[in-house]
Write a protein that holds these residues in place. Structure first.
Motif, mmCIF file in Angstrom:
data_model
loop_
_atom_site.group_PDB
_atom_site.id
_atom_site.type_symbol
_atom_site.label_atom_id
_atom_site.label_comp_id
_atom_site.label_asym_id
_atom_site.label_seq_id
_atom_site.Cartn_x
_atom_site.Cartn_y
_atom_site.Cartn_z
ATOM 1 N N SER A 175 89.940 92.226 67.199
ATOM 2 C CA SER A 175 90.798 91.866 68.336
ATOM 3 C C SER A 175 90.980 90.355 68.435
ATOM 4 C CB SER A 175 90.215 92.416 69.643
ATOM 5 O OG SER A 175 88.922 91.901 69.882
ATOM 6 N N MET A 176 89.901 89.593 68.201
ATOM 7 C CA MET A 176 90.008 88.133 68.265
ATOM 8 C C MET A 176 90.920 87.593 67.159
ATOM 9 S SD MET A 176 88.463 87.005 70.906
ATOM 10 C CE MET A 176 89.092 88.507 71.668
ATOM 11 N N ALA A 177 90.798 88.170 65.953
ATOM 12 C CA ALA A 177 91.661 87.750 64.840
ATOM 13 C C ALA A 177 93.122 88.058 65.151
ATOM 14 C CB ALA A 177 91.228 88.438 63.550
ATOM 15 N N LEU A 178 93.377 89.240 65.708
ATOM 16 C CA LEU A 178 94.739 89.599 66.081
ATOM 17 C C LEU A 178 95.321 88.602 67.079
ATOM 18 C CD1 LEU A 178 94.319 93.466 66.434
ATOM 19 C CD2 LEU A 178 96.002 92.360 64.962
ATOM 20 N N ILE A 179 94.551 88.291 68.092
ATOM 21 C CA ILE A 179 95.029 87.398 69.154
ATOM 22 C C ILE A 179 95.206 85.968 68.641
ATOM 23 C CG2 ILE A 179 94.401 86.333 71.359
ATOM 24 C CD1 ILE A 179 93.029 89.062 72.043
ATOM 25 N N ILE A 180 94.209 85.459 67.925
ATOM 26 C CA ILE A 180 94.262 84.070 67.442
ATOM 27 C C ILE A 180 95.454 83.850 66.513
ATOM 28 C CG2 ILE A 180 93.098 82.371 65.960
ATOM 29 C CD1 ILE A 180 90.429 83.488 67.153
ATOM 30 N N TYR A 181 95.635 84.756 65.555
ATOM 31 C CA TYR A 181 96.748 84.584 64.615
ATOM 32 C C TYR A 181 98.089 84.910 65.259
ATOM 33 C CZ TYR A 181 93.519 83.527 60.891
ATOM 34 O OH TYR A 181 92.564 82.915 60.120
ATOM 35 N N GLY A 182 98.072 85.733 66.285
ATOM 36 C CA GLY A 182 99.297 85.955 67.049
ATOM 37 C C GLY A 182 99.740 84.677 67.736
ATOM 38 N N ILE A 183 98.775 83.969 68.338
ATOM 39 C CA ILE A 183 99.072 82.684 68.980
ATOM 40 C C ILE A 183 99.558 81.671 67.945
ATOM 41 C CG2 ILE A 183 98.031 80.716 70.193
ATOM 42 C CD1 ILE A 183 96.139 82.782 71.548
ATOM 43 N N LEU A 184 98.919 81.673 66.751
ATOM 44 C CA LEU A 184 99.321 80.748 65.691
ATOM 45 C C LEU A 184 100.764 80.980 65.253
ATOM 46 C CD1 LEU A 184 96.225 80.459 63.323
ATOM 47 C CD2 LEU A 184 97.362 78.609 64.559
ATOM 48 N N PHE A 185 101.158 82.256 65.130
ATOM 49 C CA PHE A 185 102.539 82.558 64.758
ATOM 50 C C PHE A 185 103.517 81.962 65.771
ATOM 51 C CE2 PHE A 185 101.644 86.090 61.663
ATOM 52 C CZ PHE A 185 102.507 85.635 60.683
ATOM 53 N N ILE A 186 103.223 82.131 67.026
ATOM 54 C CA ILE A 186 104.109 81.624 68.084
ATOM 55 C C ILE A 186 104.148 80.097 68.060
ATOM 56 C CG2 ILE A 186 104.463 81.484 70.581
ATOM 57 C CD1 ILE A 186 103.051 84.285 70.704
ATOM 58 N N MET A 187 102.984 79.466 67.914
ATOM 59 C CA MET A 187 102.917 77.999 67.874
ATOM 60 C C MET A 187 103.673 77.433 66.677
ATOM 61 S SD MET A 187 98.918 77.378 68.976
ATOM 62 C CE MET A 187 99.003 75.623 68.589
ATOM 63 N N ILE A 188 103.472 78.049 65.501
ATOM 64 C CA ILE A 188 104.135 77.563 64.288
ATOM 65 C C ILE A 188 105.640 77.709 64.396
ATOM 66 C CG2 ILE A 188 104.484 78.050 61.819
ATOM 67 C CD1 ILE A 188 101.460 78.733 61.739
ATOM 68 N N GLU A 189 106.091 78.840 64.914
ATOM 69 C CA GLU A 189 107.539 79.044 65.066
ATOM 70 C C GLU A 189 108.136 78.062 66.071
ATOM 71 O OE1 GLU A 189 109.462 80.430 63.264
ATOM 72 O OE2 GLU A 189 108.723 82.302 62.434
ATOM 73 N N ASN A 190 107.408 77.776 67.148
ATOM 74 C CA ASN A 190 107.904 76.810 68.136
ATOM 75 C C ASN A 190 107.984 75.404 67.546
ATOM 76 O OD1 ASN A 190 108.277 78.652 70.214
ATOM 77 N ND2 ASN A 190 106.213 78.376 71.043
ATOM 78 N N SER A 191 106.966 75.024 66.756
ATOM 79 C CA SER A 191 106.955 73.676 66.175
ATOM 80 C C SER A 191 107.946 73.539 65.023
ATOM 81 C CB SER A 191 105.549 73.326 65.689
ATOM 82 O OG SER A 191 105.154 74.190 64.638
#
Length: 279
Positions: free
Chosen positions: A120-136
């Motif tokens: 669950s932590m891996a899912l959430i952390i990498y989900g946040i990373l996807f959003i951050m990378i796409e925004n940047s």
């Protein structure tokens, strides 16, 4: 032979075929589905079943990209043959980090990290990373716009990102796609290179497990394996095509939000299960 068990096999094969290629973690989904549709079989067979349906998924990549990945295709010119051989060399280079580390820590990962909290932590952390990378990267001009433009150094660095997928819940495709984008590859190039990396790395992992568990099953169990593998193969054909079409018009933020939602569901699931077991 049970119709119910066949339905379970089909459902798990469908989930594998969808989630193996989308950056949403096949491991997280398979664990959830197995809890809901638990196969009436021993642990050894379940482990073998996971290997076999993965092989079905990999075969979909081989079939879809056979001509592109075959340097000796009929009618191919010398330049294309050279580029294809170079691509295979880069794929092998990119697979070295995960292959070496995987052999060293596979048993430890299975024993200590294959649990609801880590997934669950891996899912959430990498989900946040996807959003951050796409925004940047919203207005970014990617420097690598072709699969053949990936050089050996970039391939190796993408391979180090693939190492992260040894953590259950990360998603092998998710880790390599994130790595490719960070290193300057477009979404479609990152996704395609991720598909290619799956061939040697997953064939190798599957072969090791086949050697470990052997192949001594009843006729009914063999039938279940064939059905699961076939379903994963045909669903994978659709999933791969879907993702490649998706990235032409969309970013990966949707998958980021999905991962976060699934991670929260898994946390809640395990908390409720733990509380229920304490009663």
């Amino acid at each position: 032979m049970s119709i119910l068990e066949i339905l379970k096999v089909i459902i798990i094969g469908i989930v594998e075929g969808i989630t193996e290629w989308l950056p949403i973690s096949s491991t997280g989904h398979i664990i959830l589905v197995e809890q809901l549709f638990m196969l009436n079989a021993g642990e050894e067979f379940k482990a073998m079943f996971e290997v076999v349906i993965q092989l079905g998924a990999i075969l979909a990549v081989v079939v879809l990209y056979f001509k592109k990945l075959n340097p000796f295709s009929k009618g191919i010119n010398t330049k294309k043959m050279y580029l294809t051989i170079e691509l295979w060399k880069k794929i092998i280079v990119a697979c070295i980090p995960a292959a070496m580390l995987g052999l060293l820590i596979d048993k430890w990962v299975e024993a200590h990290l294959r649990n609801g909290f880590v997934i669950s932590m891996a899912l959430i952390i990498y989900g946040i990373l996807f959003i951050m990378i796409e925004n940047s990267n919203k207005n970014r001009v990617y420097s690598i716009r072709s699969i053949h433009s990936i050089d050996y150094q970039t391939a190796l660095f993408i391979g180090f990102f693939q190492v992260l997928a040894l953590i259950p819940g990360t998603s092998r495709s998710g880790a390599t796609i994130i790595g490719g984008m960070i290193l300057g590859a477009t979404r479609s190039v990152s996704a395609e290179f991720s598909f290619f990396l799956s061939i040697p790395i997953m064939f190798g992992a599957s072969l090791l497990k086949l050697v470990k568990f052997g192949f001594h099953y009843t006729a009914v169990e063999v039938l279940y394996l064939i059905i699961g593998m076939s379903v994963a193969f045909f669903v994978s054909l659709f999933s791969i095509s879907f993702l490649l079409n998706w990235v032409k018009k969309n970013d990966f933020k949707f998958f980021g939000y999905y991962r976060i939602g699934l991670g929260i569901i898994i946390v809640v699931w395990y908390l409720v299960s733990s509380l229920m077991s304490m009663k």
